[in-house]
Structures are given as C-alpha cells and as structure tokens.
Design an enzyme around this catalytic site. Structure first.
Site, PDB file in Angstrom:
ATOM      1  N   ARG A  25     -13.499 -13.407  18.561  1.00 51.20           N
ATOM      2  CA  ARG A  25     -14.674 -13.052  18.014  1.00 51.20           C
ATOM      3  C   ARG A  25     -14.798 -12.400  17.016  1.00 51.20           C
ATOM      4  O   ARG A  25     -15.499 -12.216  16.747  1.00 51.20           O
ATOM      5  CB  ARG A  25     -14.284 -11.513  18.661  1.00 51.20           C
ATOM      6  CG  ARG A  25     -14.333 -11.176  20.649  1.00 51.20           C
ATOM      7  CD  ARG A  25     -15.342  -9.428  20.051  1.00 51.20           C
ATOM      8  NE  ARG A  25     -15.158  -8.780  19.571  1.00 51.20           N
ATOM      9  CZ  ARG A  25     -15.812  -7.927  19.610  1.00 51.20           C
ATOM     10  NH1 ARG A  25     -16.530  -7.014  20.021  1.00 51.20           N
ATOM     11  NH2 ARG A  25     -14.845  -6.492  19.235  1.00 51.20           N
ATOM     12  N   ARG A  28     -17.443 -14.232  14.834  1.00 51.52           N
ATOM     13  CA  ARG A  28     -18.471 -13.822  15.119  1.00 51.52           C
ATOM     14  C   ARG A  28     -19.033 -13.335  13.107  1.00 51.52           C
ATOM     15  O   ARG A  28     -18.573 -13.247  12.912  1.00 51.52           O
ATOM     16  CB  ARG A  28     -18.900 -12.205  15.391  1.00 51.52           C
ATOM     17  CG  ARG A  28     -18.670 -11.286  15.989  1.00 51.52           C
ATOM     18  CD  ARG A  28     -18.503 -10.451  17.089  1.00 51.52           C
ATOM     19  NE  ARG A  28     -17.210  -9.299  15.905  1.00 51.52           N
ATOM     20  CZ  ARG A  28     -16.944  -8.404  15.930  1.00 51.52           C
ATOM     21  NH1 ARG A  28     -17.904  -7.848  16.388  1.00 51.52           N
ATOM     22  NH2 ARG A  28     -16.351  -7.863  15.094  1.00 51.52           N
ATOM     23  N   ASN A  74       6.379  22.477   1.849  1.00 46.39           N
ATOM     24  CA  ASN A  74       4.854  22.594   2.225  1.00 46.39           C
ATOM     25  C   ASN A  74       4.323  23.152   1.895  1.00 46.39           C
ATOM     26  O   ASN A  74       5.064  24.677   3.180  1.00 46.39           O
ATOM     27  CB  ASN A  74       4.560  22.029   3.581  1.00 46.39           C
ATOM     28  CG  ASN A  74       3.250  21.500   3.431  1.00 46.39           C
ATOM     29  OD1 ASN A  74       1.892  22.341   3.086  1.00 46.39           O
ATOM     30  ND2 ASN A  74       2.987  19.500   3.524  1.00 46.39           N
ATOM     31  N   HIS A 112       1.886   9.807 -12.108  1.00 42.64           N
ATOM     32  CA  HIS A 112       0.681  10.222 -10.673  1.00 42.64           C
ATOM     33  C   HIS A 112      -0.434   8.972 -10.487  1.00 42.64           C
ATOM     34  O   HIS A 112      -0.716   8.853  -9.639  1.00 42.64           O
ATOM     35  CB  HIS A 112      -0.779  11.644 -11.778  1.00 42.64           C
ATOM     36  CG  HIS A 112      -1.725  11.392 -11.033  1.00 42.64           C
ATOM     37  ND1 HIS A 112      -1.620  12.271 -10.279  1.00 42.64           N
ATOM     38  CD2 HIS A 112      -2.881  11.075 -11.451  1.00 42.64           C
ATOM     39  CE1 HIS A 112      -2.741  12.937  -9.653  1.00 42.64           C
ATOM     40  NE2 HIS A 112      -3.516  11.752  -9.686  1.00 42.64           N
ATOM     41  N   GLY A 158      -7.152   9.857   5.223  1.00 47.46           N
ATOM     42  CA  GLY A 158      -7.037  11.104   4.792  1.00 47.46           C
ATOM     43  C   GLY A 158      -5.933  12.399   4.009  1.00 47.46           C
ATOM     44  O   GLY A 158      -5.744  13.466   4.378  1.00 47.46           O
ATOM     45  N   HIS A 165       3.325  10.272  -2.649  1.00 50.37           N
ATOM     46  CA  HIS A 165       4.141  11.568  -2.025  1.00 50.37           C
ATOM     47  C   HIS A 165       4.056  11.201  -1.062  1.00 50.37           C
ATOM     48  O   HIS A 165       3.517   9.739   0.221  1.00 50.37           O
ATOM     49  CB  HIS A 165       3.332  12.415  -2.551  1.00 50.37           C
ATOM     50  CG  HIS A 165       2.175  12.424  -1.412  1.00 50.37           C
ATOM     51  ND1 HIS A 165       0.927  12.316  -2.534  1.00 50.37           N
ATOM     52  CD2 HIS A 165       1.527  13.187  -0.422  1.00 50.37           C
ATOM     53  CE1 HIS A 165      -0.209  13.331  -1.311  1.00 50.37           C
ATOM     54  NE2 HIS A 165       0.504  13.534  -0.416  1.00 50.37           N
ATOM     55  N   GLU A 181       9.197   6.282  22.078  1.00 50.82           N
ATOM     56  CA  GLU A 181       9.480   4.741  22.204  1.00 50.82           C
ATOM     57  C   GLU A 181      11.118   4.669  22.149  1.00 50.82           C
ATOM     58  O   GLU A 181      11.781   3.630  22.827  1.00 50.82           O
ATOM     59  CB  GLU A 181       9.762   4.610  20.419  1.00 50.82           C
ATOM     60  CG  GLU A 181       8.688   3.482  19.976  1.00 50.82           C
ATOM     61  CD  GLU A 181       8.119   3.664  18.766  1.00 50.82           C
ATOM     62  OE1 GLU A 181       9.316   3.812  17.643  1.00 50.82           O
ATOM     63  OE2 GLU A 181       7.333   2.663  17.753  1.00 50.82           O
TER      64      GLU A 181
HETATM   65  P1  H2U Z   1      -1.595  14.126   2.548  1.00 49.85           P
HETATM   66  O1  H2U Z   1       0.066  13.584   1.793  1.00 49.85           O
HETATM   67  O2  H2U Z   1      -1.710  13.981   3.690  1.00 49.85           O
HETATM   68  O3  H2U Z   1      -2.278  14.506   1.033  1.00 49.85           O
HETATM   69  O4  H2U Z   1      -0.905  15.914   2.321  1.00 49.85           O
HETATM   70  C1  H2U Z   1      -0.204  16.641   0.824  1.00 49.85           C
HETATM   71  C2  H2U Z   1       0.303  18.405   2.536  1.00 49.85           C
HETATM   72  O5  H2U Z   1       0.573  18.939   0.592  1.00 49.85           O
HETATM   73  C3  H2U Z   1      -0.023  18.222   2.766  1.00 49.85           C
HETATM   74  O6  H2U Z   1       0.578  18.932   4.021  1.00 49.85           O
HETATM   75  C4  H2U Z   1       0.922  20.036   0.854  1.00 49.85           C
HETATM   76  C5  H2U Z   1      -0.585  19.930   2.192  1.00 49.85           C
HETATM   77  O7  H2U Z   1      -0.435  20.965   3.387  1.00 49.85           O
HETATM   78  N1  H2U Z   1       0.551  21.358   0.026  1.00 49.85           N
HETATM   79  C6  H2U Z   1       1.376  21.539  -0.226  1.00 49.85           C
HETATM   80  O8  H2U Z   1       2.366  21.870   0.129  1.00 49.85           O
HETATM   81  N2  H2U Z   1       1.105  22.126  -2.086  1.00 49.85           N
HETATM   82  C7  H2U Z   1      -0.364  22.352  -2.123  1.00 49.85           C
HETATM   83  O9  H2U Z   1      -0.126  22.559  -3.120  1.00 49.85           O
HETATM   84  C8  H2U Z   1      -1.330  21.787  -2.887  1.00 49.85           C
HETATM   85  C9  H2U Z   1      -0.872  20.513  -0.720  1.00 49.85           C
HETATM   86 ZN    ZN Z   2      -0.282  13.976  -9.939  1.00 43.22          ZN
END
Ligand code: H2U
Ligand code: ZN
Length: 347
Positions: A25, A28, A74, A112, A158, A165, A181
């Site tokens: 494919r 294609r 988190n 950043h 997403g 990070h 696994e």
């Molecule tokens: P991603 O790596 O998928 O973008 O997720 C970032 C994580 O950062 C997400 O789980 C956390 C979100 O809950 N977060 C914090 O802990 N504090 C913040 O101020 C914003 C995001």
């Molecule tokens: Zn930053």
C-alpha cells in the site's frame, strides 16, 4: 511470502498479539498534505507557562527558581494514596476495585523552549538520574507496586504545554500493558530459561536491518512488530530489570541514546516530533522479576509530514493494528538521518 511486498501478520511476543502489515500500500498515490515548513522553537521563558521557574501553577503554588530538573506532585492527580480500600463484584460482570497511587510532573529543564533533542547529554543525564530517584523513592512505598515513567510530547499527543516535561504515575496495581509484557516475559523465561528481550536483541544485532543505532550499552531499533510508523524501542544490551541497576556510565549512555533518537526524529520532518514515550521495567512489588528486561518505548504518531499522522481508527479499533510502511523501511529512513539537529544547521 516476501515481507517487503506481501500483506502479512507479525507477532508481538511482548504483548502476545498480532499486527497486520500491508507493504504494497505504500505505492498508493498520496494527494494529501505534505508541507515541509521548518518549525522554529519558542521563547526561553514564558510568563504564562505553569512549569517555568518562579511561575504560579494552576492551583496557586509557585514554582521555585529551579536550575536543573524539578519534580512536583501533579495538582490534578489521577490517583491519590488516601483512596479507600474496597472492591465490588456482581456476578463477575460488574467488577470494580479501588486504586491508590501518586502522580508527579517532572520538568526536564528550566528552559521553556528546549526539548530532549536540544538538551545536552549532561542535562538529559540529570533527567535519567531523577527518573531513577523517583522509581526508587515511589517504588519503596508499601502501597506502590508499579512506577510508570512517561512523556507526552506535542499537541498531537494531547500534551498541554511545550515546556519540556514528563510524568510519573505510581500505582498500587501493575497497569494493563506492563502486566501483559510481564506475563509474556515470564512465560518465555519459564519455557526457554532465557530472557525474551536479551534473545530478541541478540537476533536483531546480528540481522542489523531494524537497528537504528547502537552505543556501548544500548541499541535503538524499530521492533519487528512495531505498530506506529516510526515506533522505536531502546534496549540495554545487558540484562537489567530496571533503571536503578544502571551505573553512572550507563546512565550517560542512556542519555546519549535518548538524545540521538529524538534528534533523528526531529530531523525526519524538520519539526519538533510528537510522541508518547515511556519506560517499562520490573514492578516494585518486592519480587525479583528476573524475566523483566527494562526498555524505553517511543510511540510517535506522524506518518508523512509534520501534520499528517497515523490514526488508530476503523480496522485498528475494531479488528487489529495495521501499518503500511514496513518496520525495515522505517529503520532505514531513521538510520539515514543526521544526528545534528536541524535547528543547529540552519543558524
Ligand atoms: P501533559 O504532560 O499531558 O501536558 O500533562 C501535564 C500535567 O501537568 C497534567 O497531568 C499537570 C496536569 O494535571 N498540571 C499541574 O499539575 N499543575 C498545573 O498548574 C497545570 C498542569
Ligand atoms: Zn515554561
């Protein structure tokens, strides 16, 4: 059967499942998008970023003026340790079980605008050291039996923020994929008295066709059973069950492998290449798990350009995973790319 030409199934011994490969494919005609614009990085400090040093996060906590890596719980954790113990079962049909855990966010750098391929090996080494510390610290807790280290990179995956990070979700129970696994590695270990991934890597190192690169301690390869177009696995050559078995020298060599694969990725489409990556290693349930061979998976969605991605839909959702470009061709493409990041060549 010629696996470079004819439709066929490939077996994934790590998950005990099959994928469909349709090499014919790739001939294609493609009339969709293939834009090749060169993507530029953003600013070194973003006052609105919740991960930059000194900035306020969503729930009001202020980040320290960190200079290297920075780990925090988190603010919107999917799991917490205080979850009440309970289980529920109605005729084995409606079944639930409580789950405890801890979720952390890990900043790789105060900058950043950096991503792993644009960080120095020394700075990536500090990220690997932090993973080891966290694996040890979280894994030592009674309630924690598995530590999943991972990174979502890019809006297509997403990811909410370009600041470099990753995350760690530490669980009471071994999650579904690592558990499968583990079972597959255990089954192989019992029947062959050898490690599945030691044997697989030995085979690949003699064949060479799916190897992207090697250093003294690691090999990066496109697995024979890869599902994503440019899926890669990084494997230690030595039998190591988890990252805390890495020596100071092998930590640097893992950092070297991470920098090299992510640089090649960015150079495919001259873009910051999105992916989900993560480490699979032995559970922290107190058992030895000699069957486990730790490895890093990269699952990138891009297919033909910075914007044309593979979707796991239709047949994949309802029947089984499928790919067109063969893992051998993907490995060849990755092998041919430079290990100098494109942003360093256009300055
Ligand atoms: P991603 O790596 O998928 O973008 O997720 C970032 C994580 O950062 C997400 O789980 C956390 C979100 O809950 N977060 C914090 O802990 N504090 C913040 O101020 C914003 C995001
Ligand atoms: Zn930053």
């Amino acid at each position: 059967m010629n696996i470079a030409e004819h439709p066929h199934r490939r077996f994934n011994p790590l998950l005990s499942e099959w994928i469909l490969v349709s090499p014919h494919r790739t001939r294609r005609p493609w009339q969709g998008k293939t834009d090749e614009r060169i993507e530029q990085p953003g600013v070194a400090y973003d006052p609105n970023c919740y991960l930059c040093p000194g900035n306020k996060r969503a729930e009001g906590v202020v980040n320290p003026q960190y200079a290297g890596t920075f780990v925090f719980n988190n603010d919107f954790s999917a799991l917490y340790l205080q979850a009440p113990d309970s289980s529920h079962n109605e005729r084995d049909l409606i079944v639930a079980k409580s789950e405890k855990g801890i979720c952390k966010v890990i900043c790789y750098s105060p900058r950043h605008d950096l991503t792993m391929p644009r960080m120095s090996v020394e700075a990536i080494k500090n990220v690997v050291s932090m993973w080891i510390e966290q694996y040890h610290e979280l894994g030592s807790l009674n309630e924690i039996n598995h530590v999943q280290i991972f990174e979502n990179k890019g809006a297509q995956m997403g990811c909410s923020n370009p600041h470099p990070h990753g995350q760690i979700w530490a669980d009471e129970q071994v999650p579904v994929i690592p558990s499968r696994e583990g079972n597959c590695q255990h089954g192989y270990y019992e029947s062959k008295k050898n490690c599945l991934l030691c044997d697989y890597l030995k085979l690949e190192l003699t064949k060479k066709e799916r190897i992207v690169f090697e250093n003294d301690s690691f090999a990066a390869l496109v697995p024979f059973w890869a599902v994503w177009p440019y899926e890669v696995m990084i494997l230690p050559k030595e039998h190591l069950t988890n990252i805390s078995e890495l020596s100071e020298r092998t930590v640097i060599l893992l950092a070297n492998a991470l920098k090299r694969i992510t640089t090649r990725y960015d150079n495919i489409f001259l873009t910051s290449f999105p992916y989900s990556m993560g480490i699979h290693q032995k559970p922290t349930d107190g058992h030895d798990h000699p069957e486990w061979h730790f490895h890093v998976h990269f699952f990138p969605p891009l297919l033909r350009s910075a914007t044309v991605q593979k979707f796991m839909v239709g047949y994949e959702m309802l029947a089984m995973p499928q790919r067109d470009i063969t893992p051998e061709l993907a490995a060849q493409k990755l092998r041919g790319l430079s290990e100098v990041h494109y942003l360093e060549t256009i300055k």
